[in-house]
Design a protein around this motif. Structure first.
Motif, PDB file in Angstrom:
ATOM      1  N   CYS A   1     -17.331 -27.392  97.991  1.00  0.00           N
ATOM      2  CA  CYS A   1     -18.219 -27.217  99.155  1.00  0.00           C
ATOM      3  C   CYS A   1     -19.197 -28.372  99.282  1.00  0.00           C
TER       4      CYS A   1
ATOM      5  N   SER B   1     -15.447 -24.158  93.139  1.00  0.00           N
ATOM      6  CA  SER B   1     -15.653 -23.945  94.580  1.00  0.00           C
ATOM      7  C   SER B   1     -16.931 -24.593  95.079  1.00  0.00           C
ATOM      8  N   ARG B   2     -17.994 -24.550  94.269  1.00  0.00           N
ATOM      9  CA  ARG B   2     -19.258 -25.143  94.725  1.00  0.00           C
ATOM     10  C   ARG B   2     -19.150 -26.659  94.802  1.00  0.00           C
TER      11      ARG B   2
ATOM     12  N   THR C   1     -24.361 -25.534  99.891  1.00  0.00           N
ATOM     13  CA  THR C   1     -24.236 -24.839  98.605  1.00  0.00           C
ATOM     14  C   THR C   1     -24.910 -25.666  97.500  1.00  0.00           C
TER      15      THR C   1
ATOM     16  N   SER D   1     -25.674 -27.774  94.329  1.00  0.00           N
ATOM     17  CA  SER D   1     -24.759 -28.672  93.633  1.00  0.00           C
ATOM     18  C   SER D   1     -24.395 -28.117  92.261  1.00  0.00           C
TER      19      SER D   1
END
Length: 817
Positions: free
Chosen positions: A70, A66-67, A77, A79
């Motif tokens: 994003c 998910s990061r 967010t 890395s």
């Protein structure tokens, strides 16, 4: 079947100008299709190829986070390191992978997973705690994607790959995945696609793109041609041997030993073509000791290699100043307008690392040795070399223990990857030959015949003619001092002889040049302490004067250093040399009466070839300064015990007879007979201690094949793991003032690069070099890259040549301390 919303859920690339996010799994198939196309050129079984393609596809499975998603969509967010996540995801699913890939043991996958994930130039360095944290939130989609990708290659299997082979293979496989990822990430070939294709449908699209990409970047398969490269009516003995010697089965090593000027390069090309047609390689890489020798080799082979392949090959020059080679630039610039000629694609020419992927490469040995050291993208170099026949020229110049140990490691790694090699040398001691042959399982028969062609573990040709040729034996005479050398050269030049004096140190060469000029002799000077622009200018002038077809050489004199030993094809009537180790002197003699077909003895202004050696008497050694009394700075270039042994045997023999007498001279200089005079014992002890230290350092630095890429790979800076040892150098960038501002010392489009000159850091540190914070200097250096500011010093040169107190530069003399 994987759902389209799952494909769209995980982007692999940010949206470009067209607003399209390229799905991660599409990118993974892009890379897999490139890896598949490359693997088609290899000898792996179909099952193994499919298994490796699946692993290559999974290189970016860590983008399912998910990061990461994003981050691609512009969120603040923090890395996430997707490639390190790939390693965690794959090890967490190792049981699933084992069912898919069918290894003899799941542990066989460990090094290959390390290689798959470590495609950014290094293996993962996450701690156990960081890995545990990453395991907490592995999406269920990871398993779904692994299974979906595996279904595309149902015949995949790693069965039959044992533990040792899996660790060995990991080094090569890491380079394959890196190459495939670089190509598969190139938007010129793989533009972003909407998630509208099934995986099978997109794979068909990706395969078409991969075929075009492989061709476009210049690494497509190019079969060897059987067209005769050299259609000469008569071959020299070594060339005839190379054309007829029996090839060994599998990867092979050949060592060609012959005198300077005997046509070794052509012999190597003849042998290499036979090896290519026997499928022992898909290309060539020529490794030379210096940039100058690499440039010279590139000029030669670029005119020949086009005949060695069915299609015109891609050709690269790989060293730090390749872009300044006119021959290389001609090929790069001409390629778009003449695709039928040999060429270099922009993608290959953009990086020294990529340059090793071309069908034919020429570069310094350093570019090859870096494939054995734990530096970033080391495996990319290894992968690029693995498919090449590695041709190492001037091997005798690589005998220093650190380089020799690293070269040995290079050959072992090359053999493990299925690569073959040819080594060329004029003066290789048998002890070093034995060590190199052992890398391919060959036992040296210790036969001292010379010339010689030896196949590791295979055939050997030892019965070549010992004809000394039209030059005949070279007499050796000792000169007691540099002053005697000046008078001799003045005398010989007055008769119209083309003369050369090879000195061991730059400062001594400058002093000799000035002494000859003071005697009214029109001498020229060449050494390593010129700006690149001046050095190229002087080399060009010297080739025009003293080269094979040189004009206006009568009565001309050249003073130089070791750069004359191998980098230039020059021919002199009279040679003076400072005492040097035997191998160096034999190399230097190769420039004396060289082109006898053009300048036979009857046309020479002297009656016979003589090597005059400036040296103290080896039979009158009274103290440890025996050498320093005659040779100034040059007395410190080589160890005094080696110099004494060379002088003892050389003057005792009083001649150099090529080829039959070369081997005995070389071996005698490195033997322990007779014992070194007691007053020189310290030099021998110090030398041996230094050699042992250098060999040990190399052993610690080189990667251990048996560790596999995960444990043995690193990402150190190239400078942290040197390819050769020696005094650290500092680069000065010379400038001159023009219209109130600083401009490059050398005019032209590459002025700043051509204005660079290097010297020993320890000498420069004693001087007050120009203040780098000066506004007129920072006006130039502020636009330099950060790494340049740490290694380069901008130095304005005044009208009189001065840079600072005790340092100056003159175009005819170079950098003067």
């Amino acid at each position: 079947m994987i759902e389209y919303d799952l494909i769209a859920r995980w982007p692999g690339k940010s949206a470009g100008e067209n607003g399209v996010e390229h799905p991660a799994i599409y990118h993974m198939l892009d890379v897999a299709s490139v890896a598949e196309a490359i693997l088609e050129q290899t000898a792996f079984s179909s099952e193994h190829k499919q298994a490796l393609v699946i692993l290559a596809a999974l290189h970016d499975i860590g983008k399912l986070h998910s990061r990461f998603r994003c981050m691609l969509r512009g969120s603040s967010t923090p890395s996430v390191s997707h490639w390190r996540l790939s390693e965690v995801y794959l090890f967490e699913n190792i049981e699933l992978l084992a069912k898919i890939l069918n290894p003899d043991s799941p542990s066989r996958l460990d090094p290959l997973i390390d290689a798959t994930a470590g495609h950014h130039g290094r293996p993962s360095d996450w701690s156990a705690q960081e890995k545990r944290r990453a395991k907490r939130n592995i999406p269920d989609d990871v398993q779904l994607m692994i299974k979906a990708i595996a279904e595309l290659w149902p015949g995949a299997s790693l069965a039959g790959i044992d533990e040792q082979r899996s660790y060995e293979l990991s080094w090569w496989f890491s380079g394959l995945v890196t190459t495939a990822d670089w190509i598969g990430s190139n938007a010129n070939w793989f533009e972003a696609a909407e998630p509208v294709y099934s995986l099978g449908g997109y794979l068909n699209v990706a395969r078409v793109k991969a075929a075009a990409a492989i061709k476009g970047v210049g690494i497509e398969s190019n079969p060897a041609s059987r067209l005769c490269v050299f259609d000469w009516p008569e071959l020299r003995p070594m060339q005839e041997a190379s054309r007829s010697v029996a090839l060994a089965n599998g990867p092979m090593l050949a060592i060609i030993e012959d005198e300077t000027g005997s046509g070794k390069t052509e012999a190597a090309l003849m042998l290499a073509q036979r090896m290519l047609t026997a499928r022992k390689g898909q290309g060539l890489f020529f490794a030379l000791p210096t940039m100058a020798t690499a440039d010279a080799m590139f000029s030669r082979v670029s005119k020949l290699v086009g005949k060695m392949f069915v299609h015109k090959p891609t050709v690269t020059l790989a060293h730090g100043r390749a872009g300044l080679s006119e021959d290389y630039r001609d090929i790069q610039e001409g390629q778009p307008n003449a695709p039928e000629d040999i060429g270099c694609t922009e993608w290959l020419g953009d990086s020294r690392r990529r340059a090793l992927l071309a069908t034919v490469g020429v570069g310094t040995i350093d570019q090859a040795l870096l494939s054995t050291l734990p530096v970033k993208f080391q495996t990319l170099r290894h992968f690029g070399l693995a498919s090449k026949i590695l041709i190492v020229d001037e091997v005798h110049e690589l005998g220093e223990p650190y380089i020799a140990e690293t070269l040995t490691a290079l050959l072992k790694l090359h053999r493990v990857a299925g690569g073959s090699a040819i080594l060329l040398t004029a003066t290789l001691p048998i002890e070093l030959r034995s060590k190199l042959l052992a890398t391919y399982g060959g036992a040296d028969d210790k036969d001292q015949a010379y010339p010689a062609l030896t196949i590791g573990g295979g055939a050997a040709v030892r019965d070549m003619p010992q004809n000394t040729g039209p030059k005949g034996p070279v007499s050796v005479e000792r000169l007691a001092s540099a002053e005697h050398a000046v008078l001799l050269i003045k005398e010989k030049a007055a008769t119209g002889a083309a003369c050369v004096w090879v000195r061991n140190a730059v400062d001594d060469a400058i002093a000799a040049f000035e002494a000859l000029r003071a005697e009214g002799v029109e001498a020229e000077l060449l050494h390593a302490r010129y700006t690149l622009g001046d050095r190229k200018r002087i080399e060009r002038l010297m080739r025009d004067r003293f080269g094979k077809n040189g004009k206006g050489r009568e009565g001309c004199v050249l003073v130089g250093t070791q750069v004359l030993e191998s980098s230039l094809d020059l021919d002199f009537d009279v040679m003076v040399s400072d005492l040097a180790p035997m191998a160096g002197l034999v190399q230097r003699v190769g420039r004396l009466w060289r082109h006898m077909d053009i300048r036979p003895a009857d046309n020479r202004p002297v009656t016979a070839p003589v090597l005059y050696v400036v040296s103290p008497d080896p039979l009158a050694v009274e103290h440890g300064r025996w050498l320093m009394d005659v040779l100034d700075s040059g007395a410190y270039t080589y160890s005094a015990d080696l110099m004494w042994r060379t002088a003892y045997h050389l003057f005792r023999q009083a001649e150099i007879v090529a080829p039959s007498g070369i081997r005995p001279l070389i071996e005698s200089a490195y033997s322990g007979n007779p014992e070194t005079p007691e007053v020189l014992d310290k030099f021998e002890r110090d030398r041996k201690g230094k050699e042992f230290s250098h060999q040990s350092l190399a052993s610690m630095n080189i990667v251990r094949i048996e560790d596999g890429y995960g444990l043995g790979g690193q990402a150190h800076d190239d400078a942290s793991y040197p390819t050769r040892l020696g005094p650290e150098q500092r680069t000065l960038v010379l400038a001159r003032e023009r219209d109130g501002r600083l401009v490059p010392y050398i005019d032209g489009p590459d002025g700043w690069a051509m204005s660079e000159v290097s010297a020993a850091k320890h000498r420069l540190e004693k001087l007050e070099l120009p203040d780098q914070s000066s506004p007129r200097i920072t006006a130039i250096t502020d636009i330099w890259k950060e790494w340049m500011r740490g290694k380069y010093t901008l130095c304005p040169v005044a009208e009189d040549g001065s840079i600072c107190e005790e340092l100056s530069y003159q175009s005819d003399k170079g950098l003067i301390f």
